[in-house]
Design a protein around this motif. Structure first.
Motif, PDB file in Angstrom:
ATOM      1  N   ILE A   1       0.810  -1.184  -0.268  1.00  0.00           N
ATOM      2  CA  ILE A   1      -0.027   0.060  -0.155  1.00  0.00           C
ATOM      3  C   ILE A   1       0.929   1.025   0.151  1.00  0.00           C
ATOM      4  O   ILE A   1       1.607   0.950   1.243  1.00  0.00           O
ATOM      5  CB  ILE A   1      -1.092   0.094   1.306  1.00  0.00           C
ATOM      6  CG1 ILE A   1      -1.715  -0.911   1.126  1.00  0.00           C
ATOM      7  CG2 ILE A   1      -1.362   1.695   1.053  1.00  0.00           C
ATOM      8  CD1 ILE A   1      -2.691  -1.589   2.426  1.00  0.00           C
TER       9      ILE A   1
ATOM     10  N   LEU B 243      -5.986  -2.545   3.866  1.00  0.00           N
ATOM     11  CA  LEU B 243      -6.871  -1.210   2.740  1.00  0.00           C
ATOM     12  C   LEU B 243      -7.672  -0.436   3.252  1.00  0.00           C
ATOM     13  O   LEU B 243      -8.462   0.214   3.145  1.00  0.00           O
ATOM     14  CB  LEU B 243      -6.664  -1.600   1.112  1.00  0.00           C
ATOM     15  CG  LEU B 243      -6.960  -0.584   0.514  1.00  0.00           C
ATOM     16  CD1 LEU B 243      -5.774   0.644   0.624  1.00  0.00           C
ATOM     17  CD2 LEU B 243      -7.004  -0.364  -0.999  1.00  0.00           C
TER      18      LEU B 243
ATOM     19  N   GLU C  75      -8.673   2.776   5.129  1.00  0.00           N
ATOM     20  CA  GLU C  75      -9.664   4.060   4.611  1.00  0.00           C
ATOM     21  C   GLU C  75     -10.755   4.148   5.450  1.00  0.00           C
ATOM     22  O   GLU C  75     -11.746   5.046   5.443  1.00  0.00           O
ATOM     23  CB  GLU C  75      -9.831   3.023   3.608  1.00  0.00           C
ATOM     24  CG  GLU C  75      -9.588   3.010   1.708  1.00  0.00           C
ATOM     25  CD  GLU C  75      -9.454   4.760   1.158  1.00  0.00           C
ATOM     26  OE1 GLU C  75      -9.823   5.540   1.622  1.00  0.00           O
ATOM     27  OE2 GLU C  75      -8.162   4.893  -0.251  1.00  0.00           O
TER      28      GLU C  75
ATOM     29  N   LEU D 193      -3.760   6.941   0.005  1.00  0.00           N
ATOM     30  CA  LEU D 193      -4.070   4.916   0.023  1.00  0.00           C
ATOM     31  C   LEU D 193      -3.760   4.653  -1.321  1.00  0.00           C
ATOM     32  O   LEU D 193      -5.279   4.977  -1.865  1.00  0.00           O
ATOM     33  CB  LEU D 193      -4.602   4.378   0.553  1.00  0.00           C
ATOM     34  CG  LEU D 193      -4.680   4.433   2.726  1.00  0.00           C
ATOM     35  CD1 LEU D 193      -5.440   4.236   3.016  1.00  0.00           C
ATOM     36  CD2 LEU D 193      -2.769   4.605   2.990  1.00  0.00           C
ATOM     37  N   SER D 194      -2.884   4.457  -1.956  1.00  0.00           N
ATOM     38  CA  SER D 194      -3.652   3.490  -3.202  1.00  0.00           C
ATOM     39  C   SER D 194      -2.602   2.198  -2.906  1.00  0.00           C
ATOM     40  O   SER D 194      -1.839   1.697  -1.961  1.00  0.00           O
ATOM     41  CB  SER D 194      -2.779   4.172  -4.341  1.00  0.00           C
ATOM     42  OG  SER D 194      -2.546   5.382  -4.406  1.00  0.00           O
ATOM     43  N   SER D 195      -3.520   0.948  -3.747  1.00  0.00           N
ATOM     44  CA  SER D 195      -3.070  -0.492  -3.886  1.00  0.00           C
ATOM     45  C   SER D 195      -2.287   0.171  -4.651  1.00  0.00           C
ATOM     46  O   SER D 195      -2.073  -0.609  -5.746  1.00  0.00           O
ATOM     47  CB  SER D 195      -3.790  -1.054  -3.524  1.00  0.00           C
ATOM     48  OG  SER D 195      -3.568  -2.727  -4.160  1.00  0.00           O
TER      49      SER D 195
ATOM     50  N   THR E  10       0.098  -3.585  -4.547  1.00  0.00           N
ATOM     51  CA  THR E  10       0.162  -4.866  -4.938  1.00  0.00           C
ATOM     52  C   THR E  10       0.679  -5.507  -6.158  1.00  0.00           C
ATOM     53  O   THR E  10       1.819  -5.897  -6.238  1.00  0.00           O
ATOM     54  CB  THR E  10      -0.663  -6.050  -4.479  1.00  0.00           C
ATOM     55  OG1 THR E  10      -1.015  -5.433  -3.241  1.00  0.00           O
ATOM     56  CG2 THR E  10      -0.432  -7.380  -4.030  1.00  0.00           C
TER      57      THR E  10
END
Lengths: 1003, 91
Positions: free
Chosen positions: A674, A740, A744, A758-760, A762
């Motif tokens: 993340i 995540l 959030e 936040l950004s995933s 992966t």
């Protein structure tokens, strides 16, 4: 074909197209347009099955989806076999193969028929009462009961057909293309609504389409002719989509409906290749118009289930639509006028009617006078008291009803017949309405439940709304659709109707008999063999709720869901209990309305699409190098890489040793990643992790433990500070999405003031972990420009680097306790960098290892795996990880819970190491841990969570949770197994290199 | 299946959303000052009303935004949806 049963007068049957089919291994002929039921009847066959419990001979009873008896197996012993299909719905095609179910050795001679003779000792609840004693014998009984019960056989090989799902959005959905459905669809479509009209049958028009009687006319035309013109008109409307052979299975809230569209079941097998067989339609309609019609009620009298006894309306449909006479010597038995329509259809074709038995004393309608004029004997105020004939009805006996209808009087008269049509009035098909959450009300005058309160934007019209007369149907359809759609133009000028029927009815739920009830078999639910006697017995035994009576007697629990008999069950209950109808409630109608195939339900989600899985960018290399895979969440992870003929144990031992002796390489791309940015990123991490983050320098990494608000460990991983306001967090493979989501949640709902994004990421990075004493040499060959000295690149730090001019992030972090590096590079380059590492490590015996070895190596170091060594009851203190819980921080998620009275108990289960007395003995994960096996009941102290044979320590090691384990070091405990007790000693969970010498060794 | 009017995206199928329990439960600002009982009240105690209920929902397979919903649990009618931090439009 018995010619005298087929009347070539129907336009629905193509007499030029003869179709041969097999039923119970014998070849028969029918015509295109026939259903299996109509074709069998044309061949003089009524007996098609045996009943479920008593194995009584049963015949075709109806002409539609409500059929309880004629359920058959299609194409037995082939890949396309399907059980429990209603012969009344199967359209015949060349090569159709059908067989009876639930009978052995044959439908004509069934050994199970002995149950019929034994029936006095097989009352309701017989199985519950008898086979439950002694309880331990149930498994033995079950074997035999299952053999003699069961409906049909399930297929043994894969289904060759294709199925699919389709979404449909429309303004108006009209369910049922009978006369009111057709009118409603026309009104909706012509007024600009995008309309979908569906009907379960292969033709439009419902029962009015074959209503050729002079006694029901619309605008001075025969009903069927008027309706044909209407159908012709709507089939050209642009706004209207029409789907036939489409049965609505479920009506959910918010006008969401499921329907099955049947596309190929009416075609010969060789024409079905590469075609979609059935489609599950997922319909979201702004407005729903339910016009599902009504189902004729049977009458409940002794032996009312013999082959040759049909619903009166079915006899009419067979003759009018299919041109088939169900018998040559008919008797009709009714309590209302509709049987006289059947009589007129038979009279018109010169088919013999021996008599009409009518419950009513007085009959006053045009149509009944017309029937009487044809010299048909009508027994007014009479009832059938018994029927005769084993495989086909051949006689009935009748008696006069008393004034109150509760008893029979006078002498018994016997009448010959080979077919008995029964009509007990009509039950509105309110199944879909109630599925949607609608509330019913009971209408006393004709004893029907009709829609009352609508839960969504919908309306019921026609006979499913309790409008039975033609005039009523048309008048009410016009007015209620106008109102429902809020339109001025109904598209109909004047519609004049003429009907010869009268709506009078004499309703008697259970007809009286000259025998005592105990000696009768008056079937209420044909398919499940539930009789009026069973229902009365249930009431005598104290059952009151209809739901309980239903389960006890199995009334309404067959594949037909009691479409015919549920009302009678309710009626008999209220009569017996002396209560009002509806007071006991109605049973719940559950979806699907008619059974669905599994194929329709799963659609295209079969084979590799059944459950999607995720592959790492390096997956192909693992496959090429013969890795065995393990499922972790949706991921396929390399589990171990067997060489030559190695088994799993051998491979893991080799991999584990190589990683500590020289070098190992692991694909860690599945770890959740993340990306965290924003001016409050450090503060955010402070709040979500148990330890402190504000002082972490740029370029450094830190291990973090995340709790739930209840103080229990939720996830863990290493987070790196890439820049002042930029972090990258790693999570466990399985926990990534949930972490995540949780972050959030807190950001949006509790701390919206924080400047954090936040950004995933992966999937964006491939992660390659190289570990072992030679890892430094290998990485320096792969990234020669990177200074790997301990001074410049110490443990728990990170560097930006480039491989062949491609940017990558390198972290020096370790999950094995060895000197190790994690290379993160844009996913597309993952495989090539992995191959570079393999090449660079050739001289150092670089050994790829999978998740099993990873687990073993971390267990040697006592590192936990969240979800394996923890469940939702472990705090960091229970894990002996007090060091990671900040004492200084004001707050973090779960902090307050760590000193609740329950979480500070000393005797909580705590993580410990376990060493076996015999170092070769490896414990089973999940095994119970006890201290005293003499005192019973034995107190369970905990269980083993991780267990391996360590090739580096040359002994068995295990982690476990033990009550009060923290203070038990050195204590002896016992692992009781099925055939032995294993002695273990509680130990420090860090088995290898507690001082970290390997990690910090100068390389 | 509900048709939910996400305050950010408009009407979408229920399958795109995740229910998140009772709404308007504020995390205590100073948890350390709470007694065990007070903390347990925040942590564990939730209403399960037959009738009008205030709920949190997340458009998890959409915009990922959390929002609030007023729903009548006796007939599943959604009375209103509104953004986090806003006051419920109905009582």
């Amino acid at each position: 074909m018995t010619n005298n049963l087929r009347f070539k007068t129907s336009k629905f049957i193509d007499e030029t197209y003869r179709v041969s089919f097999k039923f119970n291994n014998k070849t028969y002929y029918g015509f295109k347009g026939d259903t299996l039921a109509s074709a069998l009847l044309a061949n003089g066959i009524h007996l098609v099955g045996r009943s479920f419990k008593y194995h009584r001979p049963r015949g075709i009873m109806t002409s539609g989806s409500e059929e309880p008896n004629a359920i058959i197996q299609l194409h037995d012993n082939s890949s396309r076999t399907e059980p429990n299909v209603r012969a009344t719905e199967v359209e015949i095609y060349e090569g159709l193969v059908a067989s009876s179910q639930n009978c052995w050795p044959s439908v004509n001679f069934d050994i199970g028929g002995i149950n019929n003779l034994l029936s006095p000792i097989l009352p309701a609840g017989f199985y519950y009462k008898t086979f439950m004693w002694p309880a331990s014998f149930w498994e033995k009984y079950e074997y035999f009961i299952r053999k003699s019960a069961g409906l049909g056989k399930s297929p043994k090989v894969a289904d060759p057909d294709i199925y699919e799902h389709k979404y449909i959005h429309c303004d108006v959905l009209v369910i049922g293309a009978g006369i009111s459905g057709i009118m409603a669809a026309k009104m909706a479509a012509k007024n600009g609504f995008k309309t979908l009209l569906v009907d379960e049958k292969s033709y439009l028009g419902g029962s009015s389409i074959y209503d050729n009687s002079e006694f029901s006319k619309i605008n001075n035309q025969i009903t069927s002719s008027w309706l044909e013109k209407e159908i012709n008109e709507i089939s050209k409307l642009e706004n209207l989509e029409i789907k036939i052979r489409t049965s609505v299975a479920a009506f959910h809230g918010y006008n969401f409906l499921l329907a099955r569209e049947n596309l190929t079941d009416h075609l010969p097998i060789n024409q079905r290749e590469n075609k979609v067989r059935q489609r599950l339609l997922k319909i979201r309609a702004k407005k729903v118009i339910t016009a599902t019609g009504s189902i004729e009620r049977p009458l409940i009298f002794d032996n009312n289930d013999r082959p040759g006894i049909l619903l009166s309306s079915a006899i009419k449909k067979y003759i009018d639509l299919y041109g088939v006479a169900c018998g040559e010597n008919n008797v009709l038995f009714t309590n209302n006028d509709t049987a006289y329509e059947t009589a007129m259809s038979l009279i018109q074709r010169g088919i013999k009617i021996n008599a009409i038995i009518d419950n009513r004393e007085q009959i006053d309608s045009k149509i009944s006078y017309e029937v009487e004029k044809n010299n048909i004997k009508i027994y007014k105020g009479y009832t059938v008291v018994d029927t005769y004939g084993y495989r086909r009805i051949n006689k009935i006996s009748i008696m006069k009803l008393s004034k109150d209808g509760q008893t029979v009087i006078g002498d018994k008269t016997k009448l010959n017949c080979d077919c008995l049509g029964v009509s007990g009035g009509w039950t509105p098909a309110v199944h879909l309405f109630t599925q949607s959450g609608g509330k019913l009300k009971f209408r006393e005058e004709d004893q029907v439940f009709i829609p009352d309160v609508y839960p969504s934007d919908q309306i019921s019209i026609g006979s499913c709304n309790g409008d039975f007369g033609l005039e009523e149907i048309i008048k009410n359809t016009l007015s209620s659709i106008k109102k429902f759609l809020d339109i001025d133009n109904s598209e109909y000028k004047t519609v004049e109707t003429i009907s010869g029927l009268n709506q009078s009815k004499r309703n008697i739920w259970l007809l009286p008999s000259d025998k005592s009830i105990g000696k009768t078999k008056s079937f209420v639910d044909y398919q499940n063999d539930a009789t009026a006697k069973d229902i009365k017995l249930a009431l005598r035994e104290g059952f009151r709720s209809i739901e309980h009576v239903k389960r006890y007697t199995t009334t309404g629990m067959g594949t037909d869901q009691g479409k015919l008999g549920n009302m009678h069950a309710l009626g008999i209950i209220s009569e017996t209990a002396g209560t009002k109808m509806g007071e006991h409630g109605t049973t719940t109608f559950r979806p699907p309305y008619t059974p669905l195939t599994f194929g329709t339900i799963v659609g295209r989600n079969v084979g590799e699409f059944f459950d999607i899985f995720r592959r790492t960018p390096i997956h192909d290399w693992h496959v090429a190098n013969k890795a065995e895979f393990e499922n972790v969440g949706q991921w396929k992870r390399a589990w171990y890489y067997p060489k030559d003929n190695e088994n799993m144990h051998q491979a893991v031992q080799r991999e584990s040793k190589a990683a500590r002796d020289s070098a190992g390489i692991l694909d860690a791309s599945t770890l959740g990643k993340i990306d965290i940015q924003g001016t409050d990123a450090s503060e955010f991490l402070n709040r979500v992790y148990t330890n402190a983050w504000s002082k972490l320098a740029v370029g450094k990494c830190r291990y973090g433990l995340m709790l739930n608000e209840d103080g229990m460990v939720y996830d863990d991983g290493v987070t790196t500070r890439l820049d002042e306001n930029h972090y990258i967090m790693t999570t466990t493979t399985g926990g990534a999405a949930n972490v995540l989501g949780k972050l959030e949640d807190y950001l949006q709902t509790e701390w919206p003031e924080l400047d954090v994004y936040l950004s995933s990421v992966t999937d964006h990075y491939a992660t390659i972990s190289v570990c072992g004493p030679n890892s430094k040499k290998i990485v320096s060959k792969v990234i020669p420009d990177l200074d790997l000295s301990d001074e410049k690149f110490p443990h728990m730090s990170f560097k930006n680097a480039k491989i062949d001019n491609i940017k990558c992030r390198v972290m020096r972090i370790s999950f094995t306790g060895e000197h190790s590096y994690e290379i993160n590079i844009q996913a597309n380059y993952g495989k090539s960098v992995w191959e570079k590492c393999m090449e660079a490590g050739k001289d150092f015996n670089i050994t790829p290892y999978g998740t099993e070895t990873m687990h073993l190596l971390r267990a040697e170091k006592g590192f936990i795996i969240v979800g394996q060594d923890t469940d939702a009851t472990m705090t960091p203190i229970d894990l002996q990880m007090d060091w990671i819980v900040s004492k200084k921080k004001f707050d973090f998620i779960g902090k307050r819970s760590l000193y609740r009275s329950d979480t500070i108990r000393e005797d909580r289960k705590q993580l410990v190491g376990l060493l076996t007395e015999n170092p070769e003995e490896v414990l089973e994960e999940g095994a119970q841990i006890v201290a005293d096996i003499k005192k019973t009941p034995i107190e369970m102290l905990g269980h083993v969570t991780s267990s391996y044979y360590s090739p580096n320590l040359k002994k068995s090691i295990a982690l476990g949770v033990v009550k009060g384990g923290k203070n038990m070091f050195g204590q002896k405990l016992i692992i009781p197994m099925e055939n032995k007790n294993i002695n273990v000693t509680v130990a420090d969970p860090v088995f290898l290199d507690k001082e970290g010498e390997r990690l910090n060794a100068k390389l | 299946m509900f048709l939910i009017n996400c305050p950010f995206c408009g009407e979408r199928e229920q399958s795109e959303f995740k229910a998140g329990g009772e709404a308007h439960i504020v995390r205590p600002k100073q948890p350390t000052e709470l007694s065990d009982d007070e903390w347990a009240e925040y942590l564990f105690m939730r209403k399960n009303i037959k009738g009008i209920q205030f709920e949190r929902w997340n458009h998890v397979h959409g915009c990922r935004k959390w929002f609030n919903m007023v729903r009548d649990t006796s007939n599943d009618q959604i009375k209103a949806v509104y953004k986090m931090g806003e006051k419920p439009p109905v009582k």
